[in-house]
Design an enzyme around this catalytic site. Structure first.
Site, PDB file in Angstrom:
ATOM      1  CB  SER A 192      -0.952  -0.046   1.199  1.00 58.83           C
ATOM      2  OG  SER A 192      -1.928   0.956   1.130  1.00 58.83           O
ATOM      3  CG  ASP A 196      -3.254  -3.854  -3.937  1.00 57.43           C
ATOM      4  OD1 ASP A 196      -3.220  -3.840  -5.179  1.00 57.43           O
ATOM      5  OD2 ASP A 196      -4.330  -3.852  -3.297  1.00 57.43           O
ATOM      6  CG  HIS A 229      -5.412  -2.261  -0.286  1.00 60.29           C
ATOM      7  ND1 HIS A 229      -4.397  -2.142  -1.219  1.00 60.29           N
ATOM      8  CD2 HIS A 229      -5.084  -1.390   0.723  1.00 60.29           C
ATOM      9  CE1 HIS A 229      -3.511  -1.255  -0.804  1.00 60.29           C
ATOM     10  NE2 HIS A 229      -3.898  -0.797   0.374  1.00 60.29           N
TER      11      HIS A 229
END
Length: 315
Positions: A134, A161, A237
């Site tokens: 992230s 991600d 996610h």
């Protein structure tokens, strides 16, 4: 000639090494006169050997401990994983996180890690990988793009991600994405792992956790060879976190993002791809990476995308 799909299956399960997980605080003590710049969570094999290293950066508002199962998965295949705890509450600017990661990398070059490891476990600092999830993925890319210099050289970069802000034009500083194809000037191989549900809203009150325009697809488009892009179709996610994530932040990780049915398959998938990438680009063994490419049905999740930008993967 395609590799048998069975070759890929071992990276999606735990490896042959037993693992040890320990927390190291960023404080000076008599036994640790040169502490790390940030507290660390270290996952390492317990058996004797010399092992490559991975620096792993957590996501926004998350604790490094939320990844303990993933870190041990990677360590069980013969790698030492260093997961710093970066900022818990942070503004949009990621400059401090980039500088902190560089400081941790430079701290490793002082040779002080050896004293924190089990007896006869030796770190191989010439085989160093960088990964982040992230916002941590954005920080990893920024550091690899030399937003801050380090004394050690990374050999491979893994974005799990990665996210660069809320939307195109709403990137967090310093921006990483340029929207110029193949513009990343990286002297290392790159693996980009994506989640198919990351771009989907959980409910109308919250934006998607990995919005289109600033997510894994955009990062991969700017990569040059060699680079790989693998996307899990029906997982979200935060689905690579531990099954149990305690406290307010841990509970909220189940309600802020669109999630898959369970975390365990996505966690095994991410762990396996990380292991296969490190084997290929740190140890020179691309057997498992080839097997994932040619036999992706062996993965514990259904894949939406599998792209390889390479000159030649077979040897």
């Amino acid at each position: 000639m395609s590799a048998p799909t069975s070759l890929a299956t071992n990276v999606f399960g735990f490896g042959s090494y037993t693992t040890m997980l320990q927390k190291v605080e960023s404080v000076t003590t008599s036994s640790m006169p040169v502490p790390p710049p940030k507290s660390l969570l270290i996952a390492t094999p317990s058996e004797a050997g010399e092992f490559p290293l991975l620096i792993f950066l957590h996501g926004y508002l998350l604790y490094n401990s939320f990844y303990s199962q993933l870190l041990q998965h990677v360590a069980s295949h013969g790698f030492i994983v260093i997961a710093p705890q970066l900022y818990i509450v942070a503004g949009p600017d990621t400059t401090d996180e980039i500088k902190s990661t560089a400081a941790i990398t430079n701290w490793l070059s002082k040779g002080v890690l050896q004293g924190l490891l089990p007896p006869y476990v030796r770190p191989n600092l010439s085989k160093l990988a960088l990964a982040g999830h992230s916002r941590g993925g954005k920080v990893a890319f920024a550091l690899a793009l030399q937003k801050t210099m380090t004394t050690l050289k990374f050999s491979t970069l893994i974005g799990i991600d990665p996210v660069d802000g809320m939307d195109k034009g709403k990137q967090t500083p310093p921006p990483v994405l340029t929207y110029i194809p193949h513009s990343f000037d990286l002297d290392m191989a790159v693996m980009v792992i994506g989640s198919g549900l990351g771009e989907v809203k959980r409910n109308p009150l919250f934006p998607p956790c990995a919005p289109k325009g600033v997510n894994h697809e955009d990062f991969f488009k700017e990569c040059r060879k060699p680079a790989c892009h693998i996307v899990a179709k029906d997982y979200g996610h935060l689905d690579m976190l531990d099954d149990e994530t305690n406290g307010f932040r841990g509970r909220s990780s189940y309600c802020l993002c669109k999630n898959g049915e369970a975390r365990e398959p996505m966690r095994r998938f991410v762990g396996g791809v990380v292991v296969a990438s490190m084997k290929a680009y740190l140890n020179g063994d691309n057997t498992d990476l080839i097997a994932i490419k040619d036999g992706h049905e062996a993965a514990p999740v259904e894949l939406r995308t599998i792209e390889f930008l390479v000159q030649r993967l077979y040897r």
